[in-house]
Design a protein around this motif. Structure first.
Motif, PDB file in Angstrom:
ATOM      1  N   LYS A   1       5.379   1.260  11.675  1.00  0.00           N
ATOM      2  CA  LYS A   1       4.136   0.829  12.027  1.00  0.00           C
ATOM      3  C   LYS A   1       3.426   2.203  12.534  1.00  0.00           C
ATOM      4  CE  LYS A   1       0.918  -2.325  13.372  1.00  0.00           C
ATOM      5  NZ  LYS A   1       0.443  -3.619  12.380  1.00  0.00           N
ATOM      6  N   VAL A   2       3.913   2.754  13.462  1.00  0.00           N
ATOM      7  CA  VAL A   2       3.476   4.174  14.010  1.00  0.00           C
ATOM      8  C   VAL A   2       3.402   5.320  13.044  1.00  0.00           C
ATOM      9  CG1 VAL A   2       3.648   5.718  15.774  1.00  0.00           C
ATOM     10  CG2 VAL A   2       3.957   3.377  16.266  1.00  0.00           C
ATOM     11  N   LEU A   3       4.699   5.413  12.217  1.00  0.00           N
ATOM     12  CA  LEU A   3       4.589   6.631  11.301  1.00  0.00           C
ATOM     13  C   LEU A   3       4.072   6.620  10.121  1.00  0.00           C
ATOM     14  CD1 LEU A   3       8.227   7.652  12.253  1.00  0.00           C
ATOM     15  CD2 LEU A   3       6.389   8.694  13.309  1.00  0.00           C
ATOM     16  N   ILE A   4       4.018   5.468   9.600  1.00  0.00           N
ATOM     17  CA  ILE A   4       3.595   5.064   8.097  1.00  0.00           C
ATOM     18  C   ILE A   4       2.403   4.264   7.899  1.00  0.00           C
ATOM     19  CG2 ILE A   4       4.395   4.574   5.916  1.00  0.00           C
ATOM     20  CD1 ILE A   4       5.590   7.271   6.656  1.00  0.00           C
TER      21      ILE A   4
ATOM     22  N   TRP B   1       0.893  -1.375  -0.095  1.00  0.00           N
ATOM     23  CA  TRP B   1      -0.008   0.010  -0.077  1.00  0.00           C
ATOM     24  C   TRP B   1       0.873   1.193  -0.033  1.00  0.00           C
ATOM     25  CZ3 TRP B   1      -3.494  -1.924   4.652  1.00  0.00           C
ATOM     26  CH2 TRP B   1      -4.335  -2.956   4.109  1.00  0.00           C
ATOM     27  N   ASN B   2       2.109   0.951  -0.197  1.00  0.00           N
ATOM     28  CA  ASN B   2       2.999   2.022   0.055  1.00  0.00           C
ATOM     29  C   ASN B   2       3.672   2.686  -1.328  1.00  0.00           C
ATOM     30  OD1 ASN B   2       4.142   4.399   1.513  1.00  0.00           O
ATOM     31  ND2 ASN B   2       6.015   3.348   1.808  1.00  0.00           N
TER      32      ASN B   2
ATOM     33  N   MET C   1       0.356   2.554   9.840  1.00  0.00           N
ATOM     34  CA  MET C   1      -1.109   2.764  10.598  1.00  0.00           C
ATOM     35  C   MET C   1      -1.698   4.076   9.570  1.00  0.00           C
ATOM     36  SD  MET C   1      -0.237   4.439  14.187  1.00  0.00           S
ATOM     37  CE  MET C   1      -1.957   4.176  14.812  1.00  0.00           C
ATOM     38  N   HIS C   2      -1.154   4.596   9.007  1.00  0.00           N
ATOM     39  CA  HIS C   2      -1.685   5.709   8.162  1.00  0.00           C
ATOM     40  C   HIS C   2      -2.120   5.386   6.737  1.00  0.00           C
ATOM     41  CE1 HIS C   2      -0.788   8.177  11.714  1.00  0.00           C
ATOM     42  NE2 HIS C   2       0.335   7.737  11.806  1.00  0.00           N
ATOM     43  N   LEU C   3      -1.741   4.280   6.317  1.00  0.00           N
ATOM     44  CA  LEU C   3      -1.864   3.979   4.911  1.00  0.00           C
ATOM     45  C   LEU C   3      -3.253   3.480   4.773  1.00  0.00           C
ATOM     46  CD1 LEU C   3       1.427   2.319   4.065  1.00  0.00           C
ATOM     47  CD2 LEU C   3       0.593   4.574   3.239  1.00  0.00           C
ATOM     48  N   THR C   4      -3.957   3.887   3.762  1.00  0.00           N
ATOM     49  CA  THR C   4      -5.313   3.457   3.384  1.00  0.00           C
ATOM     50  C   THR C   4      -5.548   2.909   2.041  1.00  0.00           C
ATOM     51  OG1 THR C   4      -6.270   5.102   4.912  1.00  0.00           O
ATOM     52  CG2 THR C   4      -7.905   4.069   3.286  1.00  0.00           C
TER      53      THR C   4
END
Length: 277
Positions: free
Chosen positions: A249-252, A168-169, A254-257
């Motif tokens: 996980k925290v910076l990238i 997803w990135n 968990m924010h990927l949709t």
């Protein structure tokens, strides 16, 4: 053997072979540079590039079967933060360490004459061919500094690997992933090689260290000051890998949709390269 057992055996073979290729190039280039008295056969840059290319080639060897971790710190981080199964961690680590050990024995035998010519007593002068040392065996670097260095270097490695392999990135295409991961290792070698030789991989350090110990390097488990050192390139990279995975996980992460289209793609079984040095 059950189908799961056969699959795990194949993955272990891939991790063994991929790590062996990595170490053949990595330890091999250090042996060439160290035994070249006039410096005509390489320098720090050639070492960094050969390690990076070794990573790339090792990933191409193993990625299809195992995902090409080639590094216990990566396997542990993947188990902690992704769906990689904890039951596979110990077999992967065993295969990775065995591959590094066998590759180092091959290098040791192949370079035996040249090593014997410049260091017949097999001292700290050539121990760095096989395993890392604080300050690369020369500079006065403390154990706490070397430990921090390995935590930071491995955190960078795992953080970027997670970024490169997250579907997803916007990662590189799968066939280019190994090349980019190899370049990542080159960059770490050029930026983080002074304090502790950028092991950033417990198997990369312990396997060759053990191989050197049983082939004449009696002080292989210690540094140039006589302090017990073998544990540091094992413990610090594992901590660094967990730090890097957690930060991603925290910076990238968990924010990927994912979009609906991406969600369909990642639902398919795909093996992505996820390695390091």
């Amino acid at each position: 053997m059950t189908s799961k057992g056969k699959q795990l055996a194949g993955e272990m073979c891939a991790e063994f072979a991929g790590t062996m290729i990595l170490i053949l190039f990595g330890v091999g280039v250090v042996a060439q540079v160290v035994t070249s008295e006039d410096g005509s056969l390489g320098d720090h840059d050639s070492i960094a590039w050969a390690w990076g290319l070794g990573v790339t080639l090792g990933v191409y060897v193993a990625a299809r079967l195992s995902g090409a971790h080639l590094n216990p710190a990566v396997s542990i981080a993947l188990a902690a933060f992704t769906e990689f199964e904890w039951r596979k961690v110990a077999p992967y680590v065993l295969a990775q360490t065995a591959g590094a050990f066998v590759a180092a024995l091959i290098v040791r035998a192949s370079y035996a004459d040249l090593i014997g010519a410049i260091d017949p007593d097999h001292t700290i002068a050539t121990q760095g061919i096989f395993s890392t040392l604080p300050g690369n065996g020369a500079a006065d670097v403390s154990i706490p500094t070397a430990f921090l260095d390995q935590v930071v270097g491995t955190a960078i490695l795992v953080f970027v690997i997670f970024a490169l392999t997250s579907a997803w990135n916007n990662p590189p295409m799968a066939n280019l992933g190994p090349v980019v991961v190899g370049l990542l290792v080159v960059a770490i070698g050029m930026a983080w090689g002074a304090n502790a030789g950028y092991a950033i991989n417990p198997a990369r350090d312990f396997g060759p260290r053990l191989a050197s110990l049983i082939t004449g390097y009696g002080g292989a488990m210690r540094d140039q000051n006589g302090d017990l050192y073998f544990w540091l390139p094992i413990v610090a990279p594992i901590i660094g890998g967990l730090v890097g995975g957690a930060l991603f996980k925290v910076l990238i992460g968990m924010h990927l949709t994912p979009t609906e289209e991406e969600d369909v793609v990642v639902s398919e079984p795909v093996t992505e390269p996820t390695t390091q040095r």
